[in-house]
Write an enzyme that holds these catalytic residues in place. Sequence first.
Site, PDB file in Angstrom:
ATOM      1  N   GLU A  65       0.839  -1.213   0.000  1.00 22.88           N
ATOM      2  CA  GLU A  65       0.000   0.000   0.000  1.00 22.88           C
ATOM      3  C   GLU A  65       0.869   1.257   0.000  1.00 22.88           C
ATOM      4  OE1 GLU A  65      -1.429   2.774   3.249  1.00 22.88           O
ATOM      5  OE2 GLU A  65      -2.265   0.799   3.709  1.00 22.88           O
ATOM      6  N   GLU A 117      10.870   3.675   1.535  1.00 22.83           N
ATOM      7  CA  GLU A 117       9.586   3.640   2.244  1.00 22.83           C
ATOM      8  C   GLU A 117       9.675   2.932   3.592  1.00 22.83           C
ATOM      9  OE1 GLU A 117       6.086   5.491   2.089  1.00 22.83           O
ATOM     10  OE2 GLU A 117       7.586   5.490   0.487  1.00 22.83           O
TER      11      GLU A 117
END
Length: 1002
Positions: free
Chosen positions: A87, A164
């Site tokens: 996600e 990330e």
Amino acid sequence: MDLLPADTSSEMVKKHRFRSLKMVDLNYEEVLSDVPYGADYGILDNGLRYYVRLNSKPKMRAALALAVRVGSVLEEEEERGVAHIVEHLAFSATKKYTNHDIVKFLESIGAEFGACQNAVTSSDETVYELFVPIDKPELLSQAISVLAEFSSEIRVSAEDLEKERGAVMEEYRANRNANGRMQDAHWLLMMEGSKYAERLPIGLEKVIRTVSPEIVKRFYTKWYHLQNMAVIAVGDFTDTKSVVELIKTHFGGKVSATDYLEIPKFLVPSHEEPRISCFVESETAGSAVMISCKSPVDELKTIKDYRNLLVEAMFYHAMNQRFFKISRNKDPPYFSCSVAADVVVQPIKAYIMTSSCKEKGTLNALESMLTEIARVRLHGFSERETCVARASMMSEIESAYLERDQVQSTSLREEYLHHFLRNEPVVGIEYEAQLQKTILPHISASEVSKYSENFRTTHSCVIKTIEPRATATIDDLKTVVLKINSLEENRNISPWDEEHIPEEIVTLKPNPGSVEQESEYSNIGVTELILSNGMRVCYKCTEFLEDQVLFTGYAYGGLSELPESEYFSCSMSSTIAGEIGVFGYRPSVLLDMLAGKRAEIGTKLGAYMRTFYGDCSPTDLETAFQLVYQLFATSVVPGEEDIKIVMQMSEESINAQERDPYTVFANRVREINYGNSYFFKPMRINDLQKVDPFKACEYFNKCFKDPSTFTVVIVGNIHPDIARPLILQYLGGIQRPSEPILKYNRDDLKGLPFTFPTTITREVVRSPMVEAQCSVQLCFPVELKNEKMMEDVHFIGFLSKLLEAKIIQILRFKHGQIYSAGVSVFLGGNKPSRVGNARGDISVNFSCDPGVALALVDLAVDEIKRLQEEGPSDTDISTVLEIEQRAHENGLQENYWWLDRILQSYQSRIYSGDVGASFAVQDESRTDVRKILTPVTAQQALQRTLPFPCKQQYTVVILMPQASRIERLKSIITDAKVQAGFAGVIVLAFCIWRYSRRSSTS
């Protein structure tokens, strides 16, 4: 009461009202349609489902979503946390978009990106959501193309993953606070024996830090199959067909990377014996009891199923009414208690009871909760309780029906998400209203009472207590369970004792006032009345929401006028008076009196103003104004038991705050930034002991006594022919005292004694923590000059958005070390005088790894300094302008926005009796600033409003876990390495940090 005037022109409107809605002939075996109402619904050749619906609220906006039936429960052991990582990666890079271009696109069109704002991952599903403007033809197409990229083109490279990890790790760390630990513990207890217990969506720290791109890619390609997805588009489209064509254009050519795998089903085993746990959490906000009873998810296929759902909802209404009344009794077992139900995972629904109680009170709370459920099983609800629940539900569905054409697109999007993810039918609000209007009157008290069977402790029950210090044991809890089971078995629980409920809120209606002066301000569509008792009332009629009327009344003069010796007592006035009842009745009694009505009124006492505010249905406008009348007509007198309960609740709250590291941190920030002013100091136990409840209630009574000091603004779906007589009757009928009470000139109010530090202040607040957390607040003083006040107020709003975007770019997207950041402006310490400069602060806050906090602070300060010296880019400015414009456009369609803007116009320093002119000047100022906002003017504003250079004056407060001396020595070495690696800053800067230790010594 019907607010429609009795004339023939209203007949067309009347036909559509809830009361004229026809009932339906019921066949309980009739199957509800599985075709979603109102949507253009279909399936592409590749298996993707789509839902498209026209909806004009808000105008020229679309709510989009990509729903994926893939969650953390599908992960293997080495993948724990990967569904959530995917996600995150979606917004980082895809085949078409790289380097967070998707985020830049969203911000460029005014669709903000932020934490939990654009996607969410749960055990069973992942949902990506966008809310975008569509006033330009290409925007909708581009937004849909973004969702199409998510479906099959997310890029998973080593570089993307490394960028990330920090953001995901920070989200993991934030989840490990007291609330997160308690929720996780309860989840594990509920899901024990199933795969769900071991697959929390946030995952494992080890996986987040070390998982390889290959493993992430394998999970993505294995499960992200188009047959597991649906795209949803709800918005102000010209037609649905063109949107369907866009979906086909962007999704139709997509091909899933692997063959389709059916999503496996994971069972959650049932159990007869209750699972019992005593959870000790030193940072908890208070003691609590949680009871959850699991059951397979009910099917919602037929009208009979829908009827069962209504019966269940009535049970929650009736049960919660009881719990509230018990919480307001003498020596209550808990401060609050509620019951609800939720589908926690695909196969399981949980019936949940939660209560908060005093320390060492968990056993009494548990006993009361179980006793009350057993009482319902034995004796049922009374007819009155059932009628109250029915009236409340009828009121809710009436409101929904009246606003059926004004539902937000985001709300409709949720309905279609549930249709796809949970197989819940979407039948349309018109049909639902007909069903409820037909069914509700025939649901009996005995039917409602039977739902208490779902809360038996033999019904896959989980019981957990939460305490800051261990007092209850598992054996104690088992003893309570056995005791109540025995009492119920022997029918030794007495029936519920109902209290008398008065019929009328106002027993003797006041004599109506009159209008002394009336003014129309056509530029903003408002009418202003000066009433005979001196109250100023301004109303604006809107049609944004059929069933909403908002109002706020304010008067100048608040807590700043009090001597410091009376401050703590009077600052608790609203709390103490609210628990006793400020409308002439105890809250538990008023709750029943207002059954079936939608009228909520509250009060607030601030530094410079005292305020009442309300939200009601147009049909309940009279009730709302009656409550305002009662607020002024009632004198609150505390009883001994009232005082005991309120002080006990306050003591528990203070103790909880002192245990919470984040509250300790926030309190220290205020102490540093506002010069230790008494107004910003947290209340301690020794302060509470000095509170005089009688003084508090005496002050509260004075605050709402003189109507001539109040200005009231009303916005919503009101009809003047109906509303004006009510205004005169209840607002104009408030008696004006012979002598003014708390009447102040806004220019003569006492300012709060606060000062911002004149030099750099850096401090670490060390607090005991169960798990390491770190939060940073960086503050700069702000001063707005009187001569440029209107312009700079708007400038500072734009600048706060600019700073937030730039700091997120640096700290998250460039260095990958934070999850999110916020920038806020505080000017509330200034008295509302029409002269003089305004002082305040602008603050940057974020959480991060404790080991990199110092380096990130320096990076943030450097970025702000760079913006002051070099200015932002043209792209930065256009993005900020676009975000502000989109927010402004949305606001123009909302009652809350208009209420706030009209209040601002009255309270503006340029107001001199003409609210229309004040509004116009503020609006023109906003337009002027938008016109002149460029990189150069933004740079000048940053130099003008903040210290320049910003490194000369600021405060930084960092929350850190308490550490030993050796650990602190190690941290100096670690921080030095991190700072050097990040930005090459000097290590010796660490020496200027001061340490504030809490509790025990290191």
